[in-house]
Scaffold this motif. Structure first.
Motif, PDB file in Angstrom:
ATOM      1  N   THR A 173      74.071  19.395  67.471  1.00  0.00           N
ATOM      2  CA  THR A 173      73.039  18.905  66.559  1.00  0.00           C
ATOM      3  C   THR A 173      72.122  20.078  66.236  1.00  0.00           C
ATOM      4  O   THR A 173      71.740  20.831  67.128  1.00  0.00           O
ATOM      5  N   ARG A 345      80.793   8.931  56.009  1.00  0.00           N
ATOM      6  CA  ARG A 345      79.886   9.671  56.898  1.00  0.00           C
ATOM      7  C   ARG A 345      78.446   9.246  56.674  1.00  0.00           C
ATOM      8  O   ARG A 345      77.672   9.059  57.629  1.00  0.00           O
ATOM      9  N   ASN A 348      77.659   6.178  58.559  1.00  0.00           N
ATOM     10  CA  ASN A 348      77.961   6.195  60.002  1.00  0.00           C
ATOM     11  C   ASN A 348      79.129   5.281  60.342  1.00  0.00           C
ATOM     12  O   ASN A 348      79.133   4.609  61.377  1.00  0.00           O
ATOM     13  N   ARG A 352      80.948   9.833  65.763  1.00  0.00           N
ATOM     14  CA  ARG A 352      80.126  11.014  65.513  1.00  0.00           C
ATOM     15  C   ARG A 352      80.947  12.289  65.522  1.00  0.00           C
ATOM     16  O   ARG A 352      80.748  13.178  64.687  1.00  0.00           O
ATOM     17  N   ASN A 356      81.479  15.094  62.363  1.00  0.00           N
ATOM     18  CA  ASN A 356      81.235  16.540  62.445  1.00  0.00           C
ATOM     19  C   ASN A 356      82.503  17.363  62.250  1.00  0.00           C
ATOM     20  O   ASN A 356      82.424  18.546  61.918  1.00  0.00           O
TER      21      ASN A 356
END
Length: 549
Positions: A173, A345, A348, A352, A356
């Motif tokens: 992150t 994306r 959501n 996760r 990415n």
């Protein structure tokens, strides 16, 4: 990495040679192909023709590369450099002799002195460019002996399986760097990418990471290592109709490490879990795992990606499905009504790690097109791996194959990362240095087939004695004499000859922790091409003595 299941679960030597007076034991083995990762393998019917109907070609050279043989390869270099290389070579050969004499500490000192001599060559020496590869090759040879004969290597039980970088990359992150938005991306503007390259905040975040000190180390190390495989990978991607930019999945998944293993037990350059690998023909067992075979795994990955694209109709969705599974992506599309990765994306709708995954690979693809644009140095790609492939007719130790090829065991392991044990089974196709295939088969034929899992071959060096050779391999002078001179006429050690060394099965023992390699050689870990040298010469019976010129 390919998913574990279809569910929404992320998962992060030709001809036979015989010993003098020994009846021939001919078990023909197969020289399959001179090949490399940059050339297509021979089709199976071609392999069969080579094996079944074509007589073996005359034996090529088996001697190792020798800086002093024939025309002096150093004559174009400045005299101080010539002298230094010759001195270092002599120290290296002396170190090998000391190993055989059972003097490891003295051997290491000789190796260290050789490295010191090489490092003392001034950087402004005339012909430095031509000198660099000779220095690198000699240091690499010293390092291999340092690891394997002086106790600094890993036993097969402790072979290294590096962690996959994907576990770190997909859990990052970080804030976006707004200044990246203004950077010009010329190749994208020119439309020269086969894969749709999108630039948005998510991609910029990963551009920011891969140009940071830590991220750039991961990126540049992987790109450098990709030089070994990129020609092979491009060929296979082209053959399967997959965009070339998807080579960067292997960068993200493994940094082009064929033996990378993730926390989810996915393995290989393309990070297949066992079940998905089996679906695409990759076999895995205790002794061999084809997921770690760069070429076989690349073929499987390209076909899997092609199948996912046909199913999803979009390369970004296919990339996402490669990570979390096609069913996961299909369910996300059904829930949201959007068959677009970026829409999924934004909502959501995907795990996760998968959200990415695609931006990370696009960022790598963008940076790889022009690293200097992002403040990174040009990539110094490793040389492509080049090899011949031989088919074994008996279980054979990798150490014996290395003896036959006259290279270090680590070189054989580098060419065959999918072989996990000390031996390769009968029928296995094993890669050996380019140009050495037929010579390797001829050398292996010196050893009875039922002894190839244990016995060794030794190339006689100047000053060798039977006692020293026996000590090195934990054999005995009597056994070596009987194997090479059954008539008892007296074994004559001739420099350059191959000697068969009977070895008894080792007694069970605890695995010792690996010792640290010499600090002077520990940095020489890069793979370089090795070529086997001049022909097979067998030890002759005519009186005992030491090897002589």
């Amino acid at each position: 990495m390919p998913s574990r299941s279809r569910s929404c679960v992320p998962a992060a030597v030709a001809g036979a040679l015989i010993l003098l007076l020994v009846p021939a034991l001919v078990y023909p083995q197969s020289f399959i192909s001179p090949g490399s990762v940059s050339r297509p393998a021979l089709a199976e019917d071609t392999v069969d023709r080579l094996t079944d109907s074509n007589p073996p070609a005359p034996l090529p050279a088996l001697r190792p590369p020798n800086l002093m043989s024939g025309r002096d390869p150093l004559e174009d270099l400045a005299p101080p450099a010539q002298k230094a290389l010759r001195q270092a070579e002599k120290l290296f050969q002396h170190g090998k002799f000391l190993i055989q004499e059972g003097k490891p500490n003295e051997a290491r000192r000789a190796f260290d002195e050789a490295v010191d001599v090489l490092l003392s060559i001034p950087a402004d020496t005339e012909g430095r460019d031509r000198l660099e590869r000779r220095i690198e090759e000699l240091i690499r040879r010293i390092h291999r002996y340092d690891l394997e004969d002086l106790g600094a290597g890993f036993a097969p039980e402790l072979q290294q399986f590096p962690p996959s970088p994907i576990d770190e990359i997909l859990n990052l992150t970080f804030p976006a760097d707004p200044s990246l938005a203004a950077r010009r991306l010329p190749r994208i503007e020119l439309g020269q990418s086969q894969l749709p390259l999108v630039v948005n905040d998510a991609v910029r975040n990963y551009i920011n990471y891969f140009t940071s000190p830590r991220g750039s180390r991961i990126l540049l190390n992987g790109l450098r290592r990709s030089g070994r495989y990129r020609q092979m990978i491009y060929r296979i991607l082209d053959e399967e109709g997959v965009p070339r930019e998807l080579i960067h999945l292997a960068q993200a998944e493994s940094a082009f490490q064929p033996r990378a293993v993730s926390r989810a037990r996915a393995s290989g350059m393309w990070q297949f879990v066992r079940s998905r690998g089996a679906e695409y023909g990759l076999k895995a067992s205790r002794t061999a795992d084809e997921r770690m075979d760069p070429e076989k795994a690349t073929r499987a990955a390209a076909r899997h990606l092609r199948d996912l694209y046909r199913q999803m109709g979009d390369w970004h969705l296919a990339m996402a499905a490669y990570n979390c599974g096609p069913l996961c992506v299909e369910r996300a599309v059904q829930r949201t009504g959007y068959a677009d990765f970026w829409e999924l994306r934004a909502r959501n709708a995907l795990p996760r790690e998968t959200m990415n995954y695609v931006p990370a690979i696009l960022a790598i693809a963008i940076i790889a097109q022009n690293p200097q644009l992002y403040g990174l140095p040009p990539v110094d790609f490793d040389d492509p791996l080049e090899y011949d492939t031989v088919r074994l007719t008996a279980e054979t130790s990798l150490s014996l194959i290395a003896d036959a090829a006259d290279v270090a065991l680590a070189d054989i392991r580098d060419l065959n990362p999918s072989l996990l044990g000390k031996t390769a089974p009968a029928g296995a196709e094993v890669r050996v240095p380019r140009g050495s295939g037929q010579a390797v088969l001829a050398a292996l034929d010196l050893v009875p087939p039922d002894k190839r899992a244990l016995w060794r071959l030794h190339r006689v060096n100047e000053g060798d004695t039977l006692a020293a050779i026996a000590r090195r391999y934990q054999s005995s002078s009597a056994l070596i004499g009987s194997a090479n001179d059954p008539a008892g006429a007296g074994l004559r050690l001739e420099e350059g000859a191959l000697l068969v060394v009977p070895v008894a099965p080792p007694a069970p023992q605890r695995v010792r922790r690996a010792a640290a390699p010499s600090s002077r050689t520990a940095f020489a870990r890069g793979a370089t091409r090795r070529r086997a040298g001049a022909g097979v010469k067998v030890a002759s019976a005519a009186g005992r003595g030491t090897a002589r010129r």
